[in-house]
Design a protein around this motif. Sequence first.
Motif, mmCIF file in Angstrom:
data_model
loop_
_atom_site.group_PDB
_atom_site.id
_atom_site.type_symbol
_atom_site.label_atom_id
_atom_site.label_comp_id
_atom_site.label_asym_id
_atom_site.label_seq_id
_atom_site.Cartn_x
_atom_site.Cartn_y
_atom_site.Cartn_z
ATOM 1 N N ILE A 1 21.471 43.944 -14.419
ATOM 2 C CA ILE A 1 22.518 44.936 -15.003
ATOM 3 C C ILE A 1 21.670 46.141 -15.680
ATOM 4 N N LYS A 2 20.388 45.011 -16.617
ATOM 5 C CA LYS A 2 19.292 45.625 -17.633
ATOM 6 C C LYS A 2 18.735 46.269 -16.803
ATOM 7 N N THR A 3 18.232 45.983 -15.671
ATOM 8 C CA THR A 3 16.919 46.875 -14.646
ATOM 9 C C THR A 3 17.713 48.160 -14.353
ATOM 10 N N ILE A 4 19.208 48.328 -13.639
ATOM 11 C CA ILE A 4 20.066 48.825 -13.130
ATOM 12 C C ILE A 4 20.250 50.188 -13.930
ATOM 13 N N LEU A 5 20.507 49.784 -15.708
ATOM 14 C CA LEU A 5 21.119 50.834 -16.709
ATOM 15 C C LEU A 5 18.662 51.663 -16.864
ATOM 16 N N LEU A 6 18.244 51.068 -16.170
ATOM 17 C CA LEU A 6 16.972 51.395 -17.001
ATOM 18 C C LEU A 6 16.651 52.357 -15.458
ATOM 19 N N ASP A 7 17.636 52.787 -14.580
ATOM 20 C CA ASP A 7 17.217 53.395 -13.601
ATOM 21 C C ASP A 7 17.622 55.181 -14.413
ATOM 22 N N GLN A 8 17.029 56.030 -13.731
ATOM 23 C CA GLN A 8 17.210 56.771 -14.306
ATOM 24 C C GLN A 8 17.608 58.123 -13.255
ATOM 25 N N THR A 9 17.960 57.349 -12.273
ATOM 26 C CA THR A 9 18.915 58.274 -11.106
ATOM 27 C C THR A 9 19.947 57.578 -11.212
ATOM 28 N N ILE A 10 20.627 57.092 -12.051
ATOM 29 C CA ILE A 10 21.861 56.779 -11.283
ATOM 30 C C ILE A 10 22.673 57.344 -13.168
ATOM 31 N N THR A 11 22.501 56.729 -14.417
ATOM 32 C CA THR A 11 22.225 57.346 -15.550
ATOM 33 C C THR A 11 21.256 57.622 -16.269
ATOM 34 N N SER A 12 20.943 58.850 -16.658
ATOM 35 C CA SER A 12 19.613 59.020 -17.282
ATOM 36 C C SER A 12 19.662 59.324 -18.903
ATOM 37 N N ASN B 1 14.373 51.572 -22.860
ATOM 38 C CA ASN B 1 14.857 49.437 -22.999
ATOM 39 C C ASN B 1 15.330 49.220 -25.158
ATOM 40 N N ILE B 2 14.918 49.321 -25.599
ATOM 41 C CA ILE B 2 15.634 49.514 -26.818
ATOM 42 C C ILE B 2 17.125 49.506 -26.322
ATOM 43 N N TYR B 3 17.769 50.758 -26.033
ATOM 44 C CA TYR B 3 19.405 51.065 -25.746
ATOM 45 C C TYR B 3 20.423 50.248 -24.903
ATOM 46 N N ALA B 4 19.382 50.063 -23.443
ATOM 47 C CA ALA B 4 19.376 49.161 -22.557
ATOM 48 C C ALA B 4 20.091 47.907 -23.003
ATOM 49 N N ASP B 5 19.296 47.383 -24.080
ATOM 50 C CA ASP B 5 19.483 45.732 -25.177
ATOM 51 C C ASP B 5 20.999 46.083 -25.491
ATOM 52 N N GLU B 6 21.037 47.275 -26.693
ATOM 53 C CA GLU B 6 21.567 47.037 -27.417
ATOM 54 C C GLU B 6 23.709 47.330 -26.393
ATOM 55 N N ILE B 7 23.089 48.121 -25.771
ATOM 56 C CA ILE B 7 24.535 48.663 -24.843
ATOM 57 C C ILE B 7 25.210 47.589 -24.392
ATOM 58 N N LEU B 8 24.546 46.343 -23.231
ATOM 59 C CA LEU B 8 24.938 45.192 -22.955
ATOM 60 C C LEU B 8 25.708 43.920 -24.479
ATOM 61 N N PHE B 9 24.785 44.561 -25.459
ATOM 62 C CA PHE B 9 25.760 43.480 -26.005
ATOM 63 C C PHE B 9 26.982 44.013 -26.926
ATOM 64 N N GLU B 10 26.871 45.450 -26.945
ATOM 65 C CA GLU B 10 27.807 45.727 -27.965
ATOM 66 C C GLU B 10 29.076 45.875 -26.438
ATOM 67 N N ALA B 11 28.221 45.957 -24.444
ATOM 68 C CA ALA B 11 29.347 44.858 -23.708
ATOM 69 C C ALA B 11 29.854 44.060 -23.703
ATOM 70 N N LYS B 12 28.956 43.118 -24.521
ATOM 71 C CA LYS B 12 29.282 41.472 -24.244
ATOM 72 C C LYS B 12 28.859 41.646 -22.178
ATOM 73 N N ILE B 13 28.142 42.104 -21.989
ATOM 74 C CA ILE B 13 27.537 41.679 -20.741
ATOM 75 C C ILE B 13 25.906 40.954 -20.590
ATOM 76 N N ASN B 14 25.542 40.295 -19.813
ATOM 77 C CA ASN B 14 24.644 39.354 -19.852
ATOM 78 C C ASN B 14 23.622 40.243 -18.858
ATOM 79 N N PRO B 15 22.418 40.965 -19.133
ATOM 80 C CA PRO B 15 21.348 41.540 -19.150
ATOM 81 C C PRO B 15 21.050 40.682 -17.403
#
Length: 276
Positions: free
Chosen positions: A160-171, A175-189
């Motif tokens: 999911i960490k890699t998927i969040l960095l894919d700008q064709t899925i969501t833009s 790297n910084i915000y992917a970590d923070e988003i997954l922490f906030e959502a309580k989802i393992n990267p």
Amino acid sequence: MPELPEVETVVRTLRKLVVGKKITSAKIVYPNLLKQPKNITEFENQITGRVIDSIERIAKHIVFHLDDKVLISHLRMEGKWFYEPRDSQTNIKHQEAIFIIDDEMQLAYYDTRKFGTLHWQDEKDFREQKPILTVGPEPFSEIVSANYLAQKINKSRKHIKTILLDQTITSGIGNIYADEILFEAKINPLKCGNELDKDDFEQIIKASRFILNKAVELGGTTIDTYQSAHGIDGKFQNYLKAHTRVGKPCKDCQTTIIKIKVNGRGTYYCPACQIL
């Protein structure tokens, strides 16, 4: 690397400084900066005499609107725009483009890593061309729903960490915000797309909007060498809960934050809050 909040901060700064101003001359110092057109003289001639009508942000791109043309800037790793006195010698060896403005000032582009890009395209159809064509919707968009993410992600074996960095899925997420988003959502990267359910997707959307809005409000994150422009420092780094906090206690449960590599990207998370 500047992400959505940092680019938004740049755009808001530039709007106040150059919208309504005329470009009286232009010079591309570093030829590889200009990806389109390839003829630098043609570009310099075409942009001269044009007024900067407006500036918008599309994901991580800065779009300058000049009558029937647009200049699309991507900052990549460390690109910066400065509005400064004409003939300024600020960090001259990293200066890549200079646009002289009609008020004895210049809008100059600097890039220590030289990864940034410029595209000069027609206003009427630039959204149907690369680089904008391949940009996915931002997390703020109504298009981005749990169903949308499910369609894009739930068969993927990528983390999911890699998927969040894919700008064709969501833009806009880096790297910084992917970590923070997954922490906030309580989802393992390290969780894969096909291991997530509808509730996970809803949490990702909610966390994305919360984190990005907060970061925009605080002017982005200043880490290492990145500043938005004119020495403006973001403040969101003071609120980071995962990124860069390796070896420090989790702010929610006191477990030690760890750092791993996910598809080559440094990734920070709490192994207790974000159980695999």
